[in-house]
Enzyme design. Structure first.
Site, PDB file in Angstrom:
ATOM      1  N   LYS A 267      16.987 -56.863  30.960  1.00 51.31           N
ATOM      2  CA  LYS A 267      17.394 -58.270  30.995  1.00 51.31           C
ATOM      3  C   LYS A 267      18.889 -58.375  30.691  1.00 51.31           C
ATOM      4  O   LYS A 267      19.442 -57.511  30.007  1.00 51.31           O
ATOM      5  CB  LYS A 267      16.621 -59.059  29.933  1.00 51.31           C
ATOM      6  CG  LYS A 267      15.165 -59.279  30.262  1.00 51.31           C
ATOM      7  CD  LYS A 267      14.500 -60.157  29.231  1.00 51.31           C
ATOM      8  CE  LYS A 267      13.039 -60.397  29.554  1.00 51.31           C
ATOM      9  NZ  LYS A 267      12.819 -61.165  30.802  1.00 51.31           N
ATOM     10  N   ARG A 341       1.892 -59.107  32.232  1.00 49.46           N
ATOM     11  CA  ARG A 341       0.676 -59.070  33.043  1.00 49.46           C
ATOM     12  C   ARG A 341       0.030 -57.693  33.017  1.00 49.46           C
ATOM     13  O   ARG A 341      -1.183 -57.565  33.170  1.00 49.46           O
ATOM     14  CB  ARG A 341       0.990 -59.550  34.473  1.00 49.46           C
ATOM     15  CG  ARG A 341       1.954 -58.692  35.225  1.00 49.46           C
ATOM     16  CD  ARG A 341       2.582 -59.417  36.410  1.00 49.46           C
ATOM     17  NE  ARG A 341       3.643 -60.341  35.998  1.00 49.46           N
ATOM     18  CZ  ARG A 341       4.391 -61.032  36.851  1.00 49.46           C
ATOM     19  NH1 ARG A 341       4.188 -60.938  38.157  1.00 49.46           N
ATOM     20  NH2 ARG A 341       5.326 -61.840  36.408  1.00 49.46           N
TER      21      ARG A 341
HETATM   22  N1  BES Z   1       8.708 -62.551  28.738  1.00 47.65           N
HETATM   23  C1  BES Z   1       9.197 -62.813  30.052  1.00 47.65           C
HETATM   24  C2  BES Z   1       9.069 -64.284  30.428  1.00 47.65           C
HETATM   25  C3  BES Z   1       9.890 -65.258  29.636  1.00 47.65           C
HETATM   26  C4  BES Z   1      11.089 -65.720  30.137  1.00 47.65           C
HETATM   27  C5  BES Z   1       9.441 -65.749  28.422  1.00 47.65           C
HETATM   28  C6  BES Z   1      11.844 -66.631  29.423  1.00 47.65           C
HETATM   29  C7  BES Z   1      10.200 -66.653  27.715  1.00 47.65           C
HETATM   30  C8  BES Z   1      11.386 -67.097  28.196  1.00 47.65           C
HETATM   31  C9  BES Z   1       8.434 -61.968  31.060  1.00 47.65           C
HETATM   32  O1  BES Z   1       7.987 -60.748  30.604  1.00 47.65           O
HETATM   33  C10 BES Z   1       9.376 -61.689  32.175  1.00 47.65           C
HETATM   34  O2  BES Z   1      10.342 -61.021  31.941  1.00 47.65           O
HETATM   35  N2  BES Z   1       9.098 -62.204  33.349  1.00 47.65           N
HETATM   36  C11 BES Z   1       9.944 -62.008  34.479  1.00 47.65           C
HETATM   37  C12 BES Z   1       9.063 -61.741  35.667  1.00 47.65           C
HETATM   38  C13 BES Z   1       9.796 -61.251  36.862  1.00 47.65           C
HETATM   39  C14 BES Z   1      10.348 -59.864  36.615  1.00 47.65           C
HETATM   40  C15 BES Z   1       8.849 -61.236  38.025  1.00 47.65           C
HETATM   41  C16 BES Z   1      10.751 -63.286  34.669  1.00 47.65           C
HETATM   42  O3  BES Z   1      10.236 -64.360  34.404  1.00 47.65           O
HETATM   43  O4  BES Z   1      11.919 -63.170  35.038  1.00 47.65           O
HETATM   44 MN    MN Z   2       9.489 -59.221  30.823  1.00 43.29          MN
END
Ligand code: BES
Ligand code: MN
Ligand code: ZN
Length: 496
Positions: A267, A341
């Site tokens: 990230k 997931r």
């Molecule tokens: N934990 C994140 C989602 C999230 C984002 C929670 C912002 C709280 C605040 C999740 O694991 C994630 O990183 N999701 C990705 C999915 C993508 C790679 C398909 C996302 O939302 O960018």
């Molecule tokens: Mn994630």
């Protein structure tokens, strides 16, 4: 906990804050007891000033009584036909925001009783206490407003006391979630989550902790793959609170990423720190079980959480890796940041295999896309059952934790087909990210169970003040689940 009393006669001498809750348009009744304290003239001024006070608005006055400054807060409760639990809880939040003294001993007066909602003051107080929560553990100087005592003058003592006695336990569960979520990831790590879960034992909850060996034995490779890059251990924790085996078995499932760096699909630095809250789903499960057990609720509930840290190292999972989930399905890990997931895939399957629940509700901070779709107001609801959605919506309306149903339609399945495995863990990036995530989960859910997935990625945390929480963790989910489960289990017609 805090000293709260509901009584027909209340002691006002020690108090420095008087709250007067006024309902009904133009109704400016000032209670006799308060009138005696303030004097007729002051009461008249306040009554005149607050004549048109709309719902949620407050007005503050400083009045000297016997040489001491007392802070008077008048709050508008709105139209009587719109009174509800949610309206009074929120109003409590607004009242708390108007308190100026750093230590407040509060007396509450109202003219809003006897309109069919006699627990009015219990709800108001609940809102005040919810709103008062702060996290100052790591501040050397504590600055927050503290409520030391609340006295409520009421003609409906018993119903307010009884209602508050259970609301107090709900608040306890909400606080637990907020604390767990706000603690940084170097403290709230997988071992600490195990400790939090085990603390439920003293309330009569049976806690089973599966460690790496157990998880390997059961073939929970989707979950274990996420843990590979971290030095911290991974766990699945099951918490059983089965105080009435005749009730339908409800499984609460939670995503418990104590930190989500994104893994090799790292990230960006900005905002990464917020990912300490990626275990909110697990915290909601723990908080809800705590609330139910404290109330001695007659229910049949199992909470199951997957607790993992998503990090980077030489042994971290890589994009393109294929894992065999516990269910036997093969998953192509196209993006290591879609880890929630993967963890839930195995936890949901474990729930089916070990418990065969009739109802499954999972809570997960699953997708950033849910914030794009719904902002911070509504959590995303996905389900294979209209009936379950109706029941959840009903509870949602009562407590004011809002849910919006999104499609769990098979036409999106195409998006998560893999060239090399049965399924891949991300869509092609052409939108609907929260839906494809939910559809992915569906592959690992018992089709015989009524299942709802609640995406709380945007409701668990807010950078702005909310009615019942300050900037930061909200604790969204506990009040909803407490209402849903106690409601479902209080119905006599519900059989196993
Ligand atoms: N934990 C994140 C989602 C999230 C984002 C929670 C912002 C709280 C605040 C999740 O694991 C994630 O990183 N999701 C990705 C999915 C993508 C790679 C398909 C996302 O939302 O960018
Ligand atoms: Mn994630
Ligand atoms: Zn995550």
């Amino acid at each position: 906990m805090l000293d709260v009393n509901f009584s027909a006669t209340i002691e006002t001498k020690q108090s420095n804050v008087f709250v007067l809750v006024i309902g009904g348009a133009g109704d400016t009744f000032v209670s006799d007891q308060l009138k005696t304290i303030l004097g007729t003239e002051v009461s008249k001024v306040i009554a005149a000033e607050c004549k048109e006070l709309k719902y949620g608005k407050t007005k503050s006055f400083d009045v000297v009584v016997d040489g001491n400054v007392k802070s008077i807060i008048v709050a508008g409760a709105g139209e009587k036909n719109k009174f509800s639990r949610a309206s009074f809880e929120k109003l409590g939040g607004y009242v708390f925001d108007s308190i100026k003294p750093s230590e407040a001993s509060i007396c509450v007066f109202t003219n809003c009783e006897s309109v069919g909602n006699e627990a009015t003051l219990a709800y108001l107080v609940s809102g005040m206490i919810l709103k008062s929560w702060t996290f100052e553990k790591y501040k050397t100087e504590k600055k927050s407003t503290k409520i030391t005592k609340i006295e409520c003058k009421t003609g409906y003592e018993q119903i307010n006391r009884d209602t508050f006695a259970s609301l107090e336990k709900v608040i306890d569960g909400v606080y637990t979630v907020r604390e767990m979520v706000t603690e940084p990831a170097n403290i709230m790590d997988p071992d600490k989550v195990v400790e939090e879960a085990k603390s439920l034992k003293k309330l009569g909850v049976k806690v089973t902790v599966l460690d790496k060996k157990d998880l390997e034995k059961r073939g929970m490779n989707a979950l274990l793959g996420v843990a590979k890059g971290s030095d911290k251990p991974a766990y699945v924790i099951a918490m059983e609170y089965k105080s009435d085996a005749k009730k339908p078995l409800i499984a609460l499932v939670g995503k418990g990423l104590t930190f989500d760096s994104g893994g090799l699909c790292l990230k960006p630095a900005k905002g990464m720190g917020e990912m300490k809250g990626d275990m909110t789903g697990a915290a909601v499960v723990i908080g809800t079980l705590k609330t139910l057990a404290l109330q001695d609720a007659k229910v049949n509930v199992v909470g199951i959480i997957g607790v993992v840290e998503n990090m980077i190292s030489g042994s971290a999972q890589k994009p393109g890796d294929v894992v065999v989930a516990m269910s036997g399905k093969t998953i192509e890990v196209d993006n290591t940041d879609a880890e929630g997931r993967l963890v839930l895939a195995d936890v949901l399957w474990y729930a089916k295999q070990e418990y065969e629940p009739e109802i499954i509700v999972d809570f997960a901070t699953l997708t950033g896309a849910i914030q794009v779709a719904l902002g911070h107001e509504f959590a995303g609801l996905f389900s294979n059952s209209d009936e379950l959605c109706d029941a959840l919506q009903k509870s949602s309306n009562v407590v004011g934790e809002k849910l919006w149903r999104l499609p769990l339609h098979e036409s999106y399945e195409e998006d998560i087909k893999s060239d090399i495995a049965d399924i891949k863990n991300v869509g092609s990036g052409r939108g609907a990210g929260s839906i494809t995530a939910a559809l992915f989960l569906k592959h690992f859910v018992d089709p015989k169970a009524k299942w709802a997935h609640i995406d709380i990625a945007a409701t668990e945390w807010d950078s702005k003040n909310r009615a019942l929480s300050k900037k930061g963790a909200t604790g969204f989910g506990v009040r909803l689940m407490n209402e849903f489960i106690t409601n479902l289990c209080s119905k006599n017609e519900v059989k196993k």
